[in-house]
Design an enzyme around this catalytic site. Structure first.
Site, PDB file in Angstrom:
ATOM      1  N   CYS A  78       7.449  -3.961   0.000  1.00 18.45           N
ATOM      2  CA  CYS A  78       6.242  -3.305  -0.553  1.00 18.45           C
ATOM      3  C   CYS A  78       6.369  -2.986  -2.043  1.00 18.45           C
ATOM      4  O   CYS A  78       5.511  -3.367  -2.837  1.00 18.45           O
ATOM      5  CB  CYS A  78       5.965  -1.986   0.165  1.00 18.45           C
ATOM      6  SG  CYS A  78       5.681  -2.126   1.926  1.00 18.45           S
ATOM      7  N   HIS A 132       3.454   1.968  -3.699  1.00 16.82           N
ATOM      8  CA  HIS A 132       4.403   2.257  -2.625  1.00 16.82           C
ATOM      9  C   HIS A 132       4.513   3.767  -2.394  1.00 16.82           C
ATOM     10  O   HIS A 132       5.400   4.426  -2.931  1.00 16.82           O
ATOM     11  CB  HIS A 132       5.761   1.657  -2.984  1.00 16.82           C
ATOM     12  CG  HIS A 132       6.743   1.685  -1.857  1.00 16.82           C
ATOM     13  ND1 HIS A 132       6.481   1.137  -0.622  1.00 16.82           N
ATOM     14  CD2 HIS A 132       7.990   2.189  -1.778  1.00 16.82           C
ATOM     15  CE1 HIS A 132       7.519   1.301   0.162  1.00 16.82           C
ATOM     16  NE2 HIS A 132       8.442   1.946  -0.510  1.00 16.82           N
TER      17      HIS A 132
HETATM   18 CA   LIG Z   1       4.298  -3.932   2.757  1.00 19.16          CA
END
Ligand SMILES: [Ca+2]
Ligand SMILES: [Ca+2]
Length: 481
Positions: A78, A132
């Protein structure tokens, strides 16, 4: 004569404002609806990654514009993927390679897509997970939940007793690795339902400025908890195992590949007899996320912004469900680097006046790192010199246009990467180990060709297209070449 002049002036005003009325911005700039879906691999109907995937809304969106069938993430996790997409700066330049690093520590001055657009006359807003687990308030004009909270998640229903289905295997196990059918409605569930509600409300309004609107759908990221309505679409006794799974698939891998593949998750899930249950949970979560995207697209369709909004949908990386004995992400195999990417451009957009052609499929090797330059070019904004991915506009214009680029996915150690070309993929590990796959005949990457003499030249050609400079992990922008 004066009457003619007045008439011409009237005509000019009508024409000018008539054209202007098609677009929100004073300069005739299009809106951007930027949708991300977290951890969604190619289990999307139109990408045919799993025969049971139910994604009618994504499929309709893809069919209405350009579907990229060979799109890859900048990194298979991510944080590095999203950082690269939102800044246009690749991991080998930023030094941000994994989930534990902090974007603003490494890139304190980087200008993100929404801020770039708002500096050029846009209203930039977002909802849900775009970065994130933080919002980066400075980059947005508005956000839901409130940007000052720096928490991108609205109220979400979670079972009180956890884990529900997958017992904890040990302290190594991510606490969210679990799945459950919840006896709640979408509205009671909240989460992405609330995100799609807020985004829809913005789409149904008229705006003074053109908008850059980011919709961050969190499922199918773990935990695979979604309302039971979505589980019921996938009866357990009908669940098909991943087509890419093959026993003994690791035998032809170099030592770095053998280390990267098997992890404790997959062994634990099989030991607990939960493989099919997990696949059911992932399919249900995908169907749920598709329904949330459907709400957003319906709002766009039913509102005043339908004909002047660019729509882009992407996922930050793929996901293993047993292939190469692996569960989750963090690898350079295609199952983990390949992502859904679909873009629809209306007519009249400065960077692509004719718009995209419905039903187009493009198999050029592209990367999400290109979204920054693609969107700025489409909107007629100046290029951001910090962003390095080549614009996809030539391919949006003609899916068969010459495309001399390869697509790079950076692993969490500098020097390790997956390189995707049109027909082949090269995986290179920092220790020198390599794998080569012919994805036209071997899409699941079962046969590693790196040792075959006949591919030596091809490997050299591919390797020559990879970067040679890698910022050290945690390196700052100053170290960029
Ligand atoms: Ca992800
Ligand atoms: Ca193999």
């Amino acid at each position: 004569m004066r009457k003619v002049f007045v008439f011409l002036k009237f005509l000019f005003v009508v024409l000018f404002h008539g054209v202007g009325a098609c677009f929100s911005g004073q300069a005739g700039q299009p809106n951007v609806l930027f949708i991300s879906v977290d951890d969604l691999n190619d289990w999307v109907g139109c990408l045919e990654g799993h025969s049971q995937a139910l994604t009618p809304n994504l499929d309709r969106l893809a069919a209405s514009g350009v579907l990229f069938t060979n799109a890859h993430c900048p990194a298979p996790a991510c944080n590095p993927s999203r950082t690269a997409i939102m800044t246009g700066i690749a991991p080998n330049r930023s030094g941000l390679y994994d989930n534990r690093q902090k974007m603003r520590e490494l890139l304190p001055g980087a200008e993100l897509l929404p801020r770039y657009f708002s500096r050029h006359g846009y209203w930039s807003a977002g909802s849900g997970k775009i970065l994130h687990y933080f919002i980066d308030a400075q980059s947005w004009d508005d956000y839901f939940p409130a940007k000052e909270s720096e928490n991108p998640f609205p109220r979400t229903f979670y079972p009180k007793q956890r884990p529900v289905n997958l017992p904890r295997g040990g302290p190594w196990q991510y606490v969210e690795t679990d799945w459950a059918s919840l006896d709640v409605s979408d509205e009671e569930y909240g989460g992405d339902w609330l995100v799609s509600k807020w985004i829809s409300e913005q789409l149904l309004k008229n705006h003074e400025k053109p908008f850059f609107l980011a919709c961050g759908i969190y499922r199918p990221h773990e935990p695979w908890f979604v309302p039971k309505n979505y589980f019921e679409k996938f009866p357990l006794d009908e669940i098909q195992l991943p087509a890419g799974y093959r026993e003994n698939d690791l035998e032809d891998l170099p030592s770095a590949g053998k280390r990267r593949g098997p992890n404790r998750y997959f062994a634990h899930i099989r030991k607990e007899g939960q493989w099919k249950q997990a696949i059911q949970g992932y399919l249900a979560s995908i169907a749920f996320s598709d329904a949330m995207v459907g709400r957003v697209l319906a709002a766009l369709n039913n509102g005043p912004n339908r004909d002047n909004t660019i729509v882009v949908l992407w996922s930050d990386h793929g996901w293993h469900l047993g292939e190469k004995e692996h569960w989750q992400k963090f690898t350079a195999w295609r199952v983990c680097t390949r992502v859904p990417l679909m873009i629809r451009v209306p007519r009249g957009v400065p960077g692509l006046v004719e718009g995209t052609q419905a039903g187009t499929r493009c198999d050029a090797p592209v990367n999400l790192l290109s979204l920054f330059s693609t969107l700025t070019e489409l909107a007629g904004l100046p290029m951001n010199p910090a962003s390095s991915g080549p614009s996809l506009v030539p391919l949006l214009n003609d899916a068969t246009a010459s495309w001399p680029h390869v697509s790079l996915t950076y692993l969490n150690e500098p020097g390790s990467y997956g390189l995707s070309g049109k027909n082949h993929r090269l995986i290179h590990y920092a220790n020198g180990d390599e794998e080569l796959y012919d994805i036209k005949v071997d899409p699941f990457e079962w046969n590693n060709l790196a040792q075959s003499a006949e591919h030596k030249e091809l490997m050299e050609t591919l390797r020559s297209q990879a970067p040679v400079v890698f910022a050290p992990k945690g390196g700052s922008e100053k170290r960029q070449r």
